[in-house]
Design a protein around this motif. Structure first.
Motif, mmCIF file in Angstrom:
data_model
loop_
_atom_site.group_PDB
_atom_site.id
_atom_site.type_symbol
_atom_site.label_atom_id
_atom_site.label_comp_id
_atom_site.label_asym_id
_atom_site.label_seq_id
_atom_site.Cartn_x
_atom_site.Cartn_y
_atom_site.Cartn_z
ATOM 1 N N SER A 105 1.203 -1.209 0.013
ATOM 2 C CA SER A 105 0.483 0.321 -0.133
ATOM 3 C C SER A 105 0.267 1.408 -0.173
ATOM 4 C CB SER A 105 -0.813 0.065 0.842
ATOM 5 O OG SER A 105 -1.569 1.027 1.190
ATOM 6 N N ASN A 106 1.988 1.025 1.123
ATOM 7 C CA ASN A 106 2.343 2.139 1.288
ATOM 8 C C ASN A 106 3.291 2.297 -0.394
ATOM 9 O OD1 ASN A 106 2.377 3.014 3.828
ATOM 10 N ND2 ASN A 106 3.664 2.129 4.559
ATOM 11 N N ALA A 107 3.772 1.725 -1.108
ATOM 12 C CA ALA A 107 4.409 2.022 -2.672
ATOM 13 C C ALA A 107 3.834 2.064 -3.608
ATOM 14 C CB ALA A 107 4.748 0.102 -2.850
ATOM 15 N N ARG A 108 2.019 2.229 -3.705
ATOM 16 C CA ARG A 108 1.182 2.423 -4.513
ATOM 17 C C ARG A 108 0.948 3.857 -3.881
ATOM 18 N NH1 ARG A 108 -4.918 2.765 -4.573
ATOM 19 N NH2 ARG A 108 -5.132 2.658 -7.004
ATOM 20 N N ALA B 53 -1.936 11.050 8.307
ATOM 21 C CA ALA B 53 -2.229 10.997 9.246
ATOM 22 C C ALA B 53 -3.225 9.491 8.354
ATOM 23 C CB ALA B 53 -3.029 11.843 9.848
ATOM 24 N N SER B 54 -4.107 10.356 7.281
ATOM 25 C CA SER B 54 -4.409 9.697 6.395
ATOM 26 C C SER B 54 -3.741 8.126 5.641
ATOM 27 C CB SER B 54 -5.125 10.360 5.055
ATOM 28 O OG SER B 54 -5.427 10.983 5.248
ATOM 29 N N ILE B 55 -2.493 8.264 5.240
ATOM 30 C CA ILE B 55 -1.868 6.664 5.350
ATOM 31 C C ILE B 55 -1.574 5.903 6.029
ATOM 32 C CG2 ILE B 55 0.304 5.956 4.471
ATOM 33 C CD1 ILE B 55 0.802 8.612 2.574
ATOM 34 N N LYS B 56 -1.551 6.406 7.927
ATOM 35 C CA LYS B 56 -1.124 5.704 8.444
ATOM 36 C C LYS B 56 -2.713 4.529 8.775
ATOM 37 C CE LYS B 56 2.226 8.044 11.238
ATOM 38 N NZ LYS B 56 2.479 8.982 12.292
ATOM 39 N N ILE B 57 -3.406 5.874 9.088
ATOM 40 C CA ILE B 57 -5.227 5.190 9.473
ATOM 41 C C ILE B 57 -5.340 4.174 8.374
ATOM 42 C CG2 ILE B 57 -7.602 5.559 9.076
ATOM 43 C CD1 ILE B 57 -7.257 8.724 9.747
ATOM 44 N N LEU B 58 -4.975 4.140 6.973
ATOM 45 C CA LEU B 58 -4.790 2.875 6.098
ATOM 46 C C LEU B 58 -4.336 1.998 6.962
ATOM 47 C CD1 LEU B 58 -6.764 1.900 3.732
ATOM 48 C CD2 LEU B 58 -5.009 3.074 2.232
ATOM 49 N N SER B 59 -3.167 2.428 6.618
ATOM 50 C CA SER B 59 -2.267 0.953 7.275
ATOM 51 C C SER B 59 -2.215 0.543 8.556
ATOM 52 C CB SER B 59 -0.424 1.113 7.274
ATOM 53 O OG SER B 59 -0.144 2.124 6.161
ATOM 54 N N SER B 60 -3.086 0.929 9.278
ATOM 55 C CA SER B 60 -3.800 0.017 10.515
ATOM 56 C C SER B 60 -4.694 -0.797 9.950
ATOM 57 C CB SER B 60 -3.888 1.058 11.349
ATOM 58 O OG SER B 60 -4.211 0.539 12.394
ATOM 59 N N ALA B 61 -5.727 -0.415 9.024
ATOM 60 C CA ALA B 61 -7.314 -1.123 8.710
ATOM 61 C C ALA B 61 -6.428 -2.200 7.862
ATOM 62 C CB ALA B 61 -7.647 -0.134 8.106
ATOM 63 N N ILE B 62 -5.674 -2.557 6.632
ATOM 64 C CA ILE B 62 -4.553 -3.205 6.621
ATOM 65 C C ILE B 62 -4.092 -3.893 7.259
ATOM 66 C CG2 ILE B 62 -2.921 -3.430 5.029
ATOM 67 C CD1 ILE B 62 -3.356 -0.921 2.840
ATOM 68 N N ARG B 63 -3.352 -3.413 8.036
ATOM 69 C CA ARG B 63 -2.627 -4.623 8.802
ATOM 70 C C ARG B 63 -3.365 -5.231 10.338
ATOM 71 N NH1 ARG B 63 2.710 -4.442 10.780
ATOM 72 N NH2 ARG B 63 3.089 -3.118 9.616
#
Length: 124
Positions: free
Chosen positions: A19-22, A63-73
């Motif tokens: 996700s982060n790479a995208r 913050a948005s990327i952290k929230i999405l990363s948290s949901a993915i994890r």
């Protein structure tokens, strides 16, 4: 129970890295637009669609990327265990699903959605 779908499986670190790479490759605004835009089906109010997507794109990037990363994890790491702990029936309401070619399509009663099957397998 409210859930946005099962968005990750497997290794949590790999899922977050993908996700982060995208985001790095495409940029924040394009990624967020790609996430939200397909949720609107043909015939949706275009002004409302634009307002919602613009609001999502205006959120703080970090913050948005952290929230999405948290949901993915969470989906990759905890989904199976947490859902197996449910002891009451749940009702799943889902209006769209990513179908062939990862294109969002309206859900139909005869459609097979893997994470719905997973819930049934877990007995909820």
């Amino acid at each position: 129970l409210i859930d946005g779908s099962r968005i990750a499986k497997g290794d949590p670190g790999e899922a977050v890295a993908k996700s982060n790479a995208r985001f790095e490759q495409m940029g924040f605004k394009r990624c967020i637009t790609d996430i939200f835009e397909p949720m609107f089906l043909p015939g949706s109010d275009e002004k409302e669609k634009k307002r919602i997507i613009d609001r999502a794109c205006a959120q703080p990037e970090c913050a948005s990327i952290k929230i999405l990363s948290s949901a993915i994890r969470w989906c990759a790491e905890d989904f199976d265990y947490k859902y197996s702990q449910l002891k009451v029936p749940v009702q799943v309401v889902q209006s769209t699903h990513r179908g062939e070619g990862n294109k969002r399509v309206p859900v139909t009663s005869d459609m097979h959605i893997e994470w719905h099957h997973e819930l049934k397998t877990l007995g909820v």
